[in-house]
Design an enzyme around this catalytic site. Sequence first.
Site, PDB file in Angstrom:
ATOM      1  CG  HIS A  35      34.141  42.142  35.303  1.00 61.76           C
ATOM      2  ND1 HIS A  35      34.672  42.513  34.087  1.00 61.76           N
ATOM      3  CD2 HIS A  35      35.202  41.977  36.136  1.00 61.76           C
ATOM      4  CE1 HIS A  35      35.984  42.570  34.181  1.00 61.76           C
ATOM      5  NE2 HIS A  35      36.330  42.235  35.415  1.00 61.76           N
ATOM      6  CG  ASP A  40      39.981  42.991  34.873  1.00 60.66           C
ATOM      7  OD1 ASP A  40      41.137  43.181  35.305  1.00 60.66           O
ATOM      8  OD2 ASP A  40      39.061  42.530  35.584  1.00 60.66           O
ATOM      9  CB  SER A  96      33.495  40.864  31.662  1.00 60.41           C
ATOM     10  OG  SER A  96      32.744  42.019  31.981  1.00 60.41           O
ATOM     11  CB  THR A  97      30.079  41.509  28.321  1.00 56.80           C
ATOM     12  OG1 THR A  97      30.482  42.713  28.945  1.00 56.80           O
ATOM     13  CG2 THR A  97      28.733  41.699  27.658  1.00 56.80           C
ATOM     14  CG  MET A 151      33.805  46.153  26.727  1.00 59.58           C
ATOM     15  SD  MET A 151      32.454  47.317  27.019  1.00 59.58           S
ATOM     16  CE  MET A 151      33.179  48.826  26.368  1.00 59.58           C
TER      17      MET A 151
END
Length: 366
Positions: A215, A311, A189-190, A308
């Site tokens: 994401h 998930d 993600s991030t 973050m």
Amino acid sequence: MSDIKVMIVDDSAVVRQVISGLLNAAPGITVTHAVANPLLAMERMKVQWPDVIVLDVEMPKMDGITFLRKLMVEHPTPVVICSSLTDRGAQTSVEALTAGAVAIITKPRLDLKQFLHDSADELVGAVRAAAGARVGRLAGRPSPSPSPPPSPAPLPPVTVKLNADAILPPMDARPMTAATERVVAIGTSTGGTQALEEVLTSLPRGAPGIVVVQHMPEKFTAAFAARLDSVCAVRVKEAENNDRVQQGQVLIAPGGKHMLLRRSGTQYFVEVVDGPLVNRHRPSVDVLFRSAARAAGVNALGVIMTGMGDDGAAGMLEMHKAGARTVAQDEASCVVYGMPKEAVKRGGVEKSVPLNAIYREILQQL
């Protein structure tokens, strides 16, 4: 802790007004400045430097990409891109992520106020994640402090948080038999756009088949996959339903859809499906990892990288229990050590390695 200081840089007065209102209403966040272009931003930053910048990409006088690159060289600062949901907007936003931005918030050309209000939780979450990001790593320089960043403040529970059960049931206890075909499932993600580029560009043309959940909003994953394809020896594409997972190819889950791994005989395919948000994401890493546990088991490698939230943590534990190898990116090399940390905490990670060692773990699948 003091409030997160945010600067908004957008040539639309409506966007500046609405985003300022939404962020100022969130606990622990204060908008210090909202300006129309990067030149004005640089003037304000001489007086007070923000913790996070919410930045448009298409602006007069200086575009957001140029401003972002200047920032990342001179004074790395967490940046959240607020970009139009268009093909052109997607391409420029992927450039921004490559240049060092940590997240994307999309905005339509019509009904802007309502859309931004509907996306308030996503926007607040992105700002909190950005505030805790080690952006020095995105700029290719060491982090300014050896100590880990503060954990982002938790978001208020505004919706029911669904798990992977919403898409497919938990796996049964039947062990998966070994097969010749191997598969690698990656979730991030991030900070993941830059991390994925580092990993995938290190792989040779004959690398094992890889499936990825990053994401990212709808429309943006196609531009992201095209960019990776242009710089990698392996082929990279946005996944389509029934695409085969094969050696030398990387399939990126499309934004706004879930991606599942399926097995037919000795071969693997992906299924791209609609469905509710899982862990507030679509695509969800947990959905991919659970499907990999069910379809591949001992024939799979699960890799969880910077991001973050949590998930992927539950799905990685399922992969581990199914006999798959499981690897997490280590804390020192993560932009945000959230998803890997939770996966380690739950006991699903076999080993943690630096970002620059992940490609070697992938090649072991051969």
